[in-house]
Design an enzyme around this catalytic site. Sequence first.
Site, mmCIF file in Angstrom:
data_model
loop_
_atom_site.group_PDB
_atom_site.id
_atom_site.type_symbol
_atom_site.label_atom_id
_atom_site.label_comp_id
_atom_site.label_asym_id
_atom_site.label_seq_id
_atom_site.Cartn_x
_atom_site.Cartn_y
_atom_site.Cartn_z
ATOM 1 N N TYR A 16 36.527 4.462 41.244
ATOM 2 C CA TYR A 16 35.500 5.299 40.638
ATOM 3 C C TYR A 16 34.255 5.391 41.531
ATOM 4 C CZ TYR A 16 32.885 7.502 36.795
ATOM 5 O OH TYR A 16 32.167 8.396 36.017
ATOM 6 N N LYS A 40 35.969 13.183 41.126
ATOM 7 C CA LYS A 40 36.273 13.099 42.553
ATOM 8 C C LYS A 40 36.130 14.423 43.294
ATOM 9 C CE LYS A 40 36.909 8.874 42.716
ATOM 10 N NZ LYS A 40 35.521 8.465 42.807
ATOM 11 N N TYR A 55 34.020 7.847 28.113
ATOM 12 C CA TYR A 55 35.318 8.524 28.204
ATOM 13 C C TYR A 55 36.114 8.108 26.966
ATOM 14 C CZ TYR A 55 34.397 9.310 33.215
ATOM 15 O OH TYR A 55 33.862 9.718 34.432
ATOM 16 N N HIS A 107 23.802 4.979 37.880
ATOM 17 C CA HIS A 107 24.622 4.499 36.766
ATOM 18 C C HIS A 107 25.447 3.301 37.221
ATOM 19 C CE1 HIS A 107 24.724 7.625 33.355
ATOM 20 N NE2 HIS A 107 23.577 7.741 34.015
ATOM 21 N N PRO A 130 39.072 16.766 36.848
ATOM 22 C CA PRO A 130 37.724 16.202 36.962
ATOM 23 C C PRO A 130 37.548 14.822 36.321
ATOM 24 C CG PRO A 130 37.754 18.036 35.427
ATOM 25 C CD PRO A 130 39.087 17.998 36.072
HETATM 26 P P1 FAS Z 1 33.620 25.666 45.699
HETATM 27 O O1 FAS Z 1 34.722 26.360 44.951
HETATM 28 O O2 FAS Z 1 32.522 25.005 44.964
HETATM 29 O O3 FAS Z 1 32.906 26.733 46.682
HETATM 30 C C1 FAS Z 1 33.659 27.694 47.398
HETATM 31 C C2 FAS Z 1 32.734 28.855 47.731
HETATM 32 O O4 FAS Z 1 33.480 29.807 48.505
HETATM 33 C C3 FAS Z 1 32.254 29.578 46.482
HETATM 34 O O5 FAS Z 1 30.860 29.775 46.551
HETATM 35 C C4 FAS Z 1 33.021 30.911 46.523
HETATM 36 O O6 FAS Z 1 32.264 31.988 45.983
HETATM 37 C C5 FAS Z 1 33.228 31.096 48.010
HETATM 38 N N1 FAS Z 1 34.375 31.954 48.338
HETATM 39 C C6 FAS Z 1 35.577 31.993 47.720
HETATM 40 N N2 FAS Z 1 36.382 32.899 48.325
HETATM 41 C C7 FAS Z 1 35.660 33.432 49.357
HETATM 42 C C8 FAS Z 1 35.936 34.406 50.339
HETATM 43 N N3 FAS Z 1 37.118 35.027 50.397
HETATM 44 N N4 FAS Z 1 34.963 34.713 51.239
HETATM 45 C C9 FAS Z 1 33.763 34.071 51.201
HETATM 46 N N5 FAS Z 1 33.429 33.138 50.281
HETATM 47 C C10 FAS Z 1 34.384 32.823 49.367
HETATM 48 N N6 FAS Z 1 34.265 18.192 40.127
HETATM 49 C C11 FAS Z 1 33.805 17.025 39.645
HETATM 50 O O7 FAS Z 1 33.741 16.043 40.392
HETATM 51 N N7 FAS Z 1 33.393 16.940 38.320
HETATM 52 C C12 FAS Z 1 33.429 18.023 37.474
HETATM 53 O O8 FAS Z 1 33.075 17.925 36.309
HETATM 54 C C13 FAS Z 1 33.889 19.262 37.955
HETATM 55 N N8 FAS Z 1 33.908 20.378 37.148
HETATM 56 C C14 FAS Z 1 34.392 21.563 37.661
HETATM 57 C C15 FAS Z 1 34.438 22.747 36.869
HETATM 58 C C16 FAS Z 1 34.955 23.943 37.383
HETATM 59 C C17 FAS Z 1 34.995 25.200 36.521
HETATM 60 C C18 FAS Z 1 35.445 23.992 38.705
HETATM 61 C C19 FAS Z 1 36.035 25.275 39.274
HETATM 62 C C20 FAS Z 1 35.390 22.842 39.498
HETATM 63 C C21 FAS Z 1 34.859 21.626 38.988
HETATM 64 N N9 FAS Z 1 34.776 20.467 39.768
HETATM 65 C C22 FAS Z 1 34.315 19.288 39.298
HETATM 66 C C23 FAS Z 1 35.180 20.480 41.128
HETATM 67 C C24 FAS Z 1 34.054 21.085 41.905
HETATM 68 O O9 FAS Z 1 32.895 20.326 41.726
HETATM 69 C C25 FAS Z 1 34.530 21.185 43.317
HETATM 70 O O10 FAS Z 1 35.132 19.974 43.754
HETATM 71 C C26 FAS Z 1 33.443 21.565 44.275
HETATM 72 O O11 FAS Z 1 32.820 22.719 43.802
HETATM 73 C C27 FAS Z 1 34.088 21.757 45.639
HETATM 74 O O12 FAS Z 1 33.184 22.390 46.442
HETATM 75 P P2 FAS Z 1 33.688 23.452 47.524
HETATM 76 O O13 FAS Z 1 34.800 22.864 48.293
HETATM 77 O O14 FAS Z 1 32.442 23.883 48.232
HETATM 78 O O15 FAS Z 1 34.330 24.651 46.699
HETATM 79 C C1 PHB Z 2 30.054 15.684 34.468
HETATM 80 O O1 PHB Z 2 28.981 15.174 34.080
HETATM 81 O O2 PHB Z 2 30.196 16.914 34.646
HETATM 82 C C2 PHB Z 2 31.235 14.780 34.707
HETATM 83 C C3 PHB Z 2 31.029 13.404 34.741
HETATM 84 C C4 PHB Z 2 32.123 12.575 34.974
HETATM 85 C C5 PHB Z 2 33.386 13.123 35.140
HETATM 86 C C6 PHB Z 2 33.574 14.512 35.120
HETATM 87 C C7 PHB Z 2 32.495 15.345 34.895
HETATM 88 O O3 PHB Z 2 34.446 12.286 35.337
#
Ligand code: FAS
Ligand code: PHB
Length: 396
Positions: free
Chosen positions: A389, A301, A205, A75, A297
């Site tokens: 970005y 990032k 956006y 993109h 989000p």
């Molecule tokens: P994660 O939370 O992904 O992974 C942590 C892992 O540790 C999980 O598998 C969990 O089950 C495990 N865990 C937790 N406690 C534990 C324990 N006690 N023992 C063992 N394992 C354990 N980022 C974006 O850039 N764009 C988005 O649109 C976006 N949407 C999101 C929506 C939601 C609902 C959430 C919660 C986050 C979103 N994020 C988004 C951010 C997301 O992408 C995170 O930055 C990313 O998952 C980070 O990855 P990890 O650090 O691996 O953490």
């Molecule tokens: C997504 O596609 O999930 C998405 C894209 C851009 C953002 C946040 C989420 O800034």
Amino acid sequence: MATLRTQVAIIGAGPSGLLLGQLLHRHGIDNVIVERSAAEHVAARIRAGVIEQTTIELLDEAGVGARMHREGLPHEGFDLAFLGRHLRIDLPGLTDGKHVMVYGQTEITRDLMEARQAAGLPSFYSAANVSLHDIDGNAPSLRFTDAEGRAQELHCDFIAGCDGYHGASRASIQADRLRSFERLYPFGWLGILADVAPVSHELIYANSERGFALASMRSSTRSRYYVQVGAEEKVEQWSDAAFWDELRRRLPPETAAKVQTGPSIEKSIAPLRSFVAEPMRFGRLFLAGDAAHIVPPTGAKGLNLAASDVRYLSRALVEHYRERSDVGIDRYSERCLRRVWKAERFSWWFTSLMHRFPEPGGFGQRIQEAELSYLEGSVAAQTALAENYVGLPFEA
Ligand code: FAS
Ligand code: PHB
């Protein structure tokens, strides 16, 4: 209790843990992942969608980039829609050729899980009661109950806390050793995933009078949309029809008319918060990814910051084992936090610019409109947005 031994124990099989495990393996460093959830649950999560060039390069370094290059969507820009106008941010034009890629976190997790399984690397899924021990000593370990109910003790040299915001790692640190910074937002994102063609080939956006909306995608046949909702709202309150209606009310009319609707295959509300825990290292324990920081989000990032931490941590551990140097380990936290805080600032700024805040008087609204108008008329302001970005450069 069964006793195991490895060099690096990784808590969490999200993107942080899986990517770290793969990078360490590529450098011949033994590691074991201990994950609370079942593998199927981890693989099914719908999360981030946009990855930076540096994350692409790290996935290539980990040897898991092939499908991303085949199926990912490069993109080169995105649209801001506001006050009946729109502004396209030309990423390569403003950043000397850089761009981002749309490739869902779900796919990245799948690529990393498949690579780990193919390499036969040890992972404990559905592990319970994970506890950390002797992180300040020379013999740290994890204790947990494995999926078969057996008590396990994993001895290691280092522990990587990749267990997200609600994990055990940060929670195991005494309160007086850790300082946290937080900002909660009075709204969340209601997200929907549907197998319908995206309304636009680039992200939109939208800052509308009714609130923020984002038109994104996962492929040319799968769309990802979000609308800002109140912090107290529940996903059960939103039918698919209500979501599509609200989304179309928030997009520019000519865009709304083209939205293809269909049944949701996923629908959820994510709360928005800014959070940082300092420092990110405690003796033999290193926090990485969401375990150490959360961003709203809006700036895409979250996942990219997790990859950034893993880049610093994997290099520090390789330096320790290969070059017998602990410079990277000793500087891990300060290096990560300089980049984390810049991403926190950008994510907070972009969220403040594009969402509607419940505040009396209207001063904040006028400031937001002035900021949008300034952005519209300033290449310098657009360059600042674009360079954040696509991702800021790493320190040498
Ligand atoms: P994660 O939370 O992904 O992974 C942590 C892992 O540790 C999980 O598998 C969990 O089950 C495990 N865990 C937790 N406690 C534990 C324990 N006690 N023992 C063992 N394992 C354990 N980022 C974006 O850039 N764009 C988005 O649109 C976006 N949407 C999101 C929506 C939601 C609902 C959430 C919660 C986050 C979103 N994020 C988004 C951010 C997301 O992408 C995170 O930055 C990313 O998952 C980070 O990855 P990890 O650090 O691996 O953490
Ligand atoms: C997504 O596609 O999930 C998405 C894209 C851009 C953002 C946040 C989420 O800034």
